[in-house]
Scaffold this motif. Structure first.
Motif, PDB file in Angstrom:
ATOM      1  N   UNK A  29     -34.475 -41.043   6.182  1.00 33.30           N
ATOM      2  CA  UNK A  29     -34.064 -41.194   7.574  1.00 33.30           C
ATOM      3  C   UNK A  29     -34.676 -42.433   8.230  1.00 33.30           C
ATOM      4  N   UNK A  30     -35.230 -43.368   7.460  1.00 32.43           N
ATOM      5  CA  UNK A  30     -35.848 -44.548   8.070  1.00 32.43           C
ATOM      6  C   UNK A  30     -34.784 -45.414   8.748  1.00 32.43           C
ATOM      7  N   UNK A  31     -35.188 -46.138   9.772  1.00 30.50           N
ATOM      8  CA  UNK A  31     -34.231 -46.948  10.524  1.00 30.50           C
ATOM      9  C   UNK A  31     -33.644 -48.078   9.689  1.00 30.50           C
ATOM     10  N   UNK A  32     -34.366 -48.575   8.705  1.00 31.37           N
ATOM     11  CA  UNK A  32     -33.830 -49.629   7.828  1.00 31.37           C
ATOM     12  C   UNK A  32     -32.650 -49.093   7.019  1.00 31.37           C
ATOM     13  N   UNK A  33     -32.780 -47.904   6.465  1.00 30.06           N
ATOM     14  CA  UNK A  33     -31.673 -47.304   5.715  1.00 30.06           C
ATOM     15  C   UNK A  33     -30.501 -46.981   6.643  1.00 30.06           C
ATOM     16  N   UNK A  34     -30.800 -46.476   7.831  1.00 28.40           N
ATOM     17  CA  UNK A  34     -29.726 -46.181   8.784  1.00 28.40           C
ATOM     18  C   UNK A  34     -28.896 -47.427   9.066  1.00 28.40           C
ATOM     19  N   UNK A  35     -29.558 -48.534   9.318  1.00 27.23           N
ATOM     20  CA  UNK A  35     -28.848 -49.768   9.651  1.00 27.23           C
ATOM     21  C   UNK A  35     -28.151 -50.389   8.447  1.00 27.23           C
TER      22      UNK A  35
END
Length: 144
Positions: A29-35
């Motif tokens: 759920x890290x923001x890098x993976x989300x983006x």
């Protein structure tokens, strides 16, 4: 179950095979993976790099490097599919997006990681263990 799992990007230009067993499967759920994936989370399958063979006959496979996170993300330059993740922290590992496999793998997801970075517009109702962010803004760093 077969000893090898296979998959590809959306257009099929980049194909891979991975020798089982995998090391782990997690929802990140890290923001890098989300983006990078345009999604609430990414399900990654971890392998030792030596277990994976990549077939890139059309020379479509590219890396997007992020030196500030000591990591890189592999993608198909033809269709744009995000495919792989590598980090200096997990040297020798290759993480492959679970949705790209078109044959069975040896395990189901085992945990949610970087849960503190989860989006607020999706309810997670899961029996899986939940790991908090261990390193803020680390970009999909796994600590098992």
């Amino acid at each position: 179950m077969p000893n090898t799992a296979h998959g590809s990007c959306l257009c099929g230009a980049v194909r891979f095979s991975a020798q089982l067993p995998s090391k782990w499967v997690v929802h990140c759920h890290c923001t890098r993976c989300q983006r990078a994936h345009g999604a609430a989370f990414v399900t990654w399958v971890g392998f030792d790099e030596a277990q994976v063979q990549i077939n890139d006959a059309q020379h479509a496979w590219r890396w997007f490097r992020t030196p500030q996170y000591a990591s890189q993300r592999g993608f198909c330059s033809h269709c744009g599919s995000p495919m792989f993740f590598q980090s200096e922290r997990e040297a020798g590992e290759l993480h492959i997006a679970r949705a790209l496999f078109n044959t069975p793998i040896d395990r189901t997801p085992e945990a949610h990681i970087h849960h503190d970075s989860r989006v607020d517009w999706m309810q997670i109702d899961s029996h899986l263990p939940i790991e908090s962010d261990r390193i803020k803004a680390s970009g999909c760093i796994l600590v098992f």
